[in-house]
Motif scaffolding. Sequence first.
Motif, PDB file in Angstrom:
ATOM      1  N   LEU A 258       5.999   3.004  -2.401  1.00  0.00           N
ATOM      2  CA  LEU A 258       5.263   2.682  -1.183  1.00  0.00           C
ATOM      3  C   LEU A 258       6.207   2.312  -0.048  1.00  0.00           C
ATOM      4  CD1 LEU A 258       2.596   2.331   0.259  1.00  0.00           C
ATOM      5  CD2 LEU A 258       2.492  -0.017  -0.613  1.00  0.00           C
ATOM      6  N   SER A 259       7.222   1.518  -0.319  1.00  0.00           N
ATOM      7  CA  SER A 259       8.143   1.127   0.751  1.00  0.00           C
ATOM      8  C   SER A 259       8.895   2.324   1.308  1.00  0.00           C
ATOM      9  CB  SER A 259       9.135   0.062   0.247  1.00  0.00           C
ATOM     10  OG  SER A 259       9.998   0.590  -0.743  1.00  0.00           O
ATOM     11  N   ARG A 260       9.271   3.283   0.452  1.00  0.00           N
ATOM     12  CA  ARG A 260       9.955   4.479   0.945  1.00  0.00           C
ATOM     13  C   ARG A 260       9.036   5.316   1.811  1.00  0.00           C
ATOM     14  NH1 ARG A 260      12.700   5.043  -4.510  1.00  0.00           N
ATOM     15  NH2 ARG A 260      11.144   6.643  -5.033  1.00  0.00           N
ATOM     16  N   ALA A 261       7.766   5.437   1.398  1.00  0.00           N
ATOM     17  CA  ALA A 261       6.815   6.217   2.191  1.00  0.00           C
ATOM     18  C   ALA A 261       6.567   5.569   3.548  1.00  0.00           C
ATOM     19  CB  ALA A 261       5.502   6.365   1.429  1.00  0.00           C
ATOM     20  N   VAL A 262       6.435   4.256   3.571  1.00  0.00           N
ATOM     21  CA  VAL A 262       6.227   3.544   4.839  1.00  0.00           C
ATOM     22  C   VAL A 262       7.433   3.722   5.755  1.00  0.00           C
ATOM     23  CG1 VAL A 262       6.006   1.248   5.876  1.00  0.00           C
ATOM     24  CG2 VAL A 262       4.601   1.869   3.901  1.00  0.00           C
ATOM     25  N   ARG A 263       8.632   3.629   5.197  1.00  0.00           N
ATOM     26  CA  ARG A 263       9.836   3.818   6.009  1.00  0.00           C
ATOM     27  C   ARG A 263       9.906   5.238   6.567  1.00  0.00           C
ATOM     28  NH1 ARG A 263      13.181   2.284   2.635  1.00  0.00           N
ATOM     29  NH2 ARG A 263      13.623   0.190   3.455  1.00  0.00           N
ATOM     30  N   ASP A 264       9.629   6.222   5.742  1.00  0.00           N
ATOM     31  CA  ASP A 264       9.673   7.616   6.209  1.00  0.00           C
ATOM     32  C   ASP A 264       8.674   7.847   7.342  1.00  0.00           C
ATOM     33  OD1 ASP A 264      11.685   8.366   4.494  1.00  0.00           O
ATOM     34  OD2 ASP A 264      10.342   9.161   2.952  1.00  0.00           O
ATOM     35  N   HIS A 265       7.470   7.317   7.193  1.00  0.00           N
ATOM     36  CA  HIS A 265       6.474   7.471   8.257  1.00  0.00           C
ATOM     37  C   HIS A 265       6.929   6.764   9.525  1.00  0.00           C
ATOM     38  CE1 HIS A 265       2.373   7.862   9.958  1.00  0.00           C
ATOM     39  NE2 HIS A 265       2.688   6.727  10.551  1.00  0.00           N
ATOM     40  N   ALA A 266       7.416   5.543   9.393  1.00  0.00           N
ATOM     41  CA  ALA A 266       7.821   4.760  10.564  1.00  0.00           C
ATOM     42  C   ALA A 266       9.009   5.382  11.289  1.00  0.00           C
ATOM     43  CB  ALA A 266       8.160   3.332  10.144  1.00  0.00           C
ATOM     44  N   GLU A 267       9.839   6.110  10.564  1.00  0.00           N
ATOM     45  CA  GLU A 267      10.995   6.768  11.172  1.00  0.00           C
ATOM     46  C   GLU A 267      10.688   8.207  11.587  1.00  0.00           C
ATOM     47  OE1 GLU A 267      14.129   6.354   8.318  1.00  0.00           O
ATOM     48  OE2 GLU A 267      14.535   4.261   8.869  1.00  0.00           O
ATOM     49  N   SER A 268       9.415   8.575  11.607  1.00  0.00           N
ATOM     50  CA  SER A 268       8.974   9.915  12.027  1.00  0.00           C
ATOM     51  C   SER A 268       9.634  11.013  11.207  1.00  0.00           C
ATOM     52  CB  SER A 268       9.261  10.128  13.524  1.00  0.00           C
ATOM     53  OG  SER A 268       8.612   9.161  14.309  1.00  0.00           O
TER      54      SER A 268
END
Length: 280
Positions: A258-268
Amino acid sequence: MARHIMTLTCDDRPGIVAAVSSALLQVSANIIENQQYSDEDTNLFFMRTVFDCNAADVERVRQAIATSPAVVSAALSVRPADERCRTIILVSKFDHCLLDLLHRWKSGDLPIDIVGVVSNHEDCRGLVEYYGLPFTVIPVTPDTKAAAEGQLLEMVAAHDVGLVVLARYMQILSDGLCRELAGRAINIHHSFLPGFKGAKPYHQAHDRGVKLIGASAHYVTADLDEGPIIEQDVVRVTHAETPERLVAIGRDVERRVLSRAVRDHAESRVFLAGRRTIVF
C-alpha cells in the motif's frame, strides 16, 4: 529554476518525444528524469518527464506540446515537483496499514499531505490523534450508506483531496462513489489478485493450500477487487500455517504494497491503460 513533473498520455505516433524535447529546449529546460512507453494493446503513448525550468516558462512548454501535430488526443499535466498530494485515509478496525502510512508521512517518506482520517468505527481515534490529525467517524449502515458517502464526498471537495486511501476500510463503496473517485481512490486487498477476491482471502488461501500469499493495491472501481492493479508483492508460506498465522504474516506485505502504491500515485508515476496500469 524550479523542478516540475510532466505526464502525457496520447495516441502513439512518430514525433512525440521530439515534440516534448523541442518544447523544453525552447525555454532552456533541463531534463532530469524521463520514462516512456508505447502500449501496443491500446495504441497509446505514455510519458513522465521531470525537468527544471523557470516557473514563468511552464505554460509555454505546455502550449507547445499540446499544439504539436505529433501529440493527438492528449491528456497532459505539468505540476511543481514539490506539490504534495492532499490525502484522506479510510480505515475500519485493522490499523496496521494506517499506522504504516502515518509513520511514513510523519517521517517525510511519503510525498502526501494527510488532511484527515475517516472511519466507520472509533477504534483508531487514539492513534490518529496521537499524530495530530483530525479523526472523523462516519457510521455506515444499509440505511445511512448514501448519506455517509455524501458526507465523505463533501470532505473530499472541501479539502481539495487528490487521493483517497482505503487502508483496510471494510466497506464496499457504491457505484456512484466509485465513479466520483475514479482514478484517485486506492484500496489494499489482502491477496494476490486476481486470486481470492472478496471476504476472508487468507482463509480461502489456506483452504486451497497455497504456498504464496500476497497483497494487491489497486484503484477502486464498481467491480469489487477488479480495479487496475498498481502494486503487488508476495511472501512464501508452508502447509503448516493456520489461517490466523497467514493473517499475521500478510500484514507486513499489505503495509509495504500500500505504501508503494500511494507513493507511486503521489509522484505521478501511475497511468491508466484500460483495465491495466503503466507504472514508471
